[in-house]
Design a protein around this motif. Structure first.
Motif, short mmCIF file in Angstrom:
data_model
loop_
_atom_site.label_atom_id
_atom_site.label_comp_id
_atom_site.label_asym_id
_atom_site.label_seq_id
_atom_site.Cartn_x
_atom_site.Cartn_y
_atom_site.Cartn_z
N LYS A 130 0.85 -1.29 0.10
CA LYS A 130 0.13 -0.08 0.00
C LYS A 130 0.76 1.26 0.05
CE LYS A 130 -3.67 2.17 2.68
NZ LYS A 130 -4.50 2.24 3.71
N PHE A 131 1.93 1.29 0.91
CA PHE A 131 3.00 2.34 0.85
C PHE A 131 3.44 2.41 -0.48
CE2 PHE A 131 7.18 4.24 1.52
CZ PHE A 131 6.75 5.22 2.28
N LEU A 132 3.77 1.68 -1.26
CA LEU A 132 4.64 1.53 -2.56
C LEU A 132 3.54 2.21 -3.46
CD1 LEU A 132 6.76 -1.62 -2.58
CD2 LEU A 132 7.83 0.71 -2.26
N LEU A 133 2.32 1.60 -3.67
CA LEU A 133 1.31 2.21 -4.49
C LEU A 133 1.10 3.71 -4.13
CD1 LEU A 133 -1.10 -0.97 -4.26
CD2 LEU A 133 0.15 0.03 -6.36
N SER A 134 1.18 4.13 -2.89
CA SER A 134 0.93 5.44 -2.72
C SER A 134 2.11 6.11 -3.24
CB SER A 134 0.65 5.70 -1.40
OG SER A 134 1.70 5.54 -0.47
N ARG A 135 2.96 5.70 -3.57
CA ARG A 135 4.40 6.39 -3.85
C ARG A 135 4.59 6.22 -5.46
NH1 ARG A 135 3.72 7.35 0.59
NH2 ARG A 135 5.02 8.21 2.20
N ASN A 136 3.29 5.68 -6.21
CA ASN A 136 3.19 5.71 -7.65
C ASN A 136 4.08 4.44 -8.10
OD1 ASN A 136 1.22 7.70 -7.90
ND2 ASN A 136 2.82 9.02 -7.63
N PHE A 137 4.43 3.59 -7.56
CA PHE A 137 5.20 2.31 -8.00
C PHE A 137 4.10 1.40 -8.30
CE2 PHE A 137 8.41 4.01 -4.65
CZ PHE A 137 9.43 3.94 -5.76
N GLN A 138 4.77 0.73 -9.39
CA GLN A 138 3.44 -0.15 -10.13
C GLN A 138 3.63 -1.69 -10.00
OE1 GLN A 138 4.12 0.03 -14.45
NE2 GLN A 138 2.60 -1.24 -14.75
N ILE A 139 2.49 -2.35 -9.57
CA ILE A 139 2.26 -3.65 -9.31
C ILE A 139 2.14 -4.32 -10.57
CG2 ILE A 139 0.73 -5.74 -8.66
CD1 ILE A 139 0.03 -3.84 -6.21
N ILE A 140 3.16 -5.42 -10.86
CA ILE A 140 2.86 -5.87 -12.18
C ILE A 140 2.19 -7.30 -12.23
CG2 ILE A 140 4.92 -4.62 -13.30
CD1 ILE A 140 6.80 -7.02 -12.68
N ASP A 141 2.15 -7.93 -11.10
CA ASP A 141 1.43 -9.33 -10.76
C ASP A 141 1.36 -9.42 -9.43
OD1 ASP A 141 0.75 -11.90 -11.77
OD2 ASP A 141 2.60 -12.60 -11.85
N LEU A 142 0.06 -10.38 -9.08
CA LEU A 142 -0.15 -10.88 -7.77
C LEU A 142 -0.14 -12.27 -7.80
CD1 LEU A 142 -3.31 -8.82 -7.28
CD2 LEU A 142 -1.25 -8.28 -6.18
N LYS A 172 10.40 -3.32 -10.81
CA LYS A 172 11.97 -3.11 -10.28
C LYS A 172 12.08 -1.49 -10.87
CE LYS A 172 14.02 -7.01 -9.34
NZ LYS A 172 15.53 -7.91 -9.62
N ASP A 173 11.95 -0.52 -10.18
CA ASP A 173 12.14 0.96 -10.73
C ASP A 173 13.15 1.49 -9.70
OD1 ASP A 173 10.11 1.03 -12.72
OD2 ASP A 173 8.44 1.49 -11.47
N ASP A 174 13.66 2.41 -10.29
CA ASP A 174 14.69 3.41 -9.56
C ASP A 174 13.93 3.81 -8.19
OD1 ASP A 174 16.85 2.79 -11.34
OD2 ASP A 174 16.50 4.46 -12.50
N GLY A 175 14.53 3.72 -7.06
CA GLY A 175 14.06 4.26 -5.94
C GLY A 175 13.20 3.33 -5.24
N ILE A 176 12.68 1.96 -5.73
CA ILE A 176 11.81 1.27 -4.88
C ILE A 176 12.44 0.85 -3.63
CG2 ILE A 176 12.44 -0.97 -6.07
CD1 ILE A 176 9.35 -1.49 -5.78
N MET A 177 13.94 0.56 -3.61
CA MET A 177 14.47 0.28 -2.30
C MET A 177 14.37 1.40 -1.43
SD MET A 177 14.88 -3.06 -2.36
CE MET A 177 15.95 -2.87 -0.73
#
Length: 79
Positions: free
Chosen positions: A19-31, A47-52
Motif C-alpha cells: 500500500k505504501f509503495l502504491l501511494s508512491r506511484n510504484f507499479q504492481i505487475i503481478d499478484l 523494479k524501478d529506480d527508488g523502490i528500495m
C-alpha cells in the motif's frame, strides 16, 4: 521477510508495504498466491529506480512511529 528480489520484479509480502509503495506511484505487475499460505498474497512490483529507497523510508517511518530502532516493519533480507 517482507520483500525479495526476482528477475521479474520486487516481491512484497506485506500488504502495508504494498500500500505504501502504491501511494508512491510504484507499479504492481503481478499478484501471486503464497506457496506456504494460500490465504496470503504476494505483490510483485516493477523494479524501478527508488523502490528500495521507498521500502527503507517505510521502515524508517514505522520505527519512528513505534519509537524503536529495530526493523519491525520491513526486514532487510534480499534473495
Amino acid at each position: 521477510m517482507q520483500y525479495a528480489n526476482t528477475d521479474d520484479g520486487k516481491l512484497i509480502f506485506s500488504p502495508m508495504v504494498a500500500k505504501f509503495l502504491l501511494s508512491r506511484n510504484f507499479q504492481i505487475i503481478d499478484l501471486k498466491s503464497d506457496r506456504n499460505d494460500r490465504n496470503r498474497t504476494i505483490f510483485v512490483f516493477k523494479k524501478d529506480d527508488g523502490i528500495m529507497d521507498a521500502i527503507h523510508d517505510y521502515s524508517r517511518s514505522k520505527r519512528t512511529e513505534r519509537g524503536t530502532h529495530g526493523e519491525e516493519g520491513v526486514n532487510s533480507r534480499e534473495s
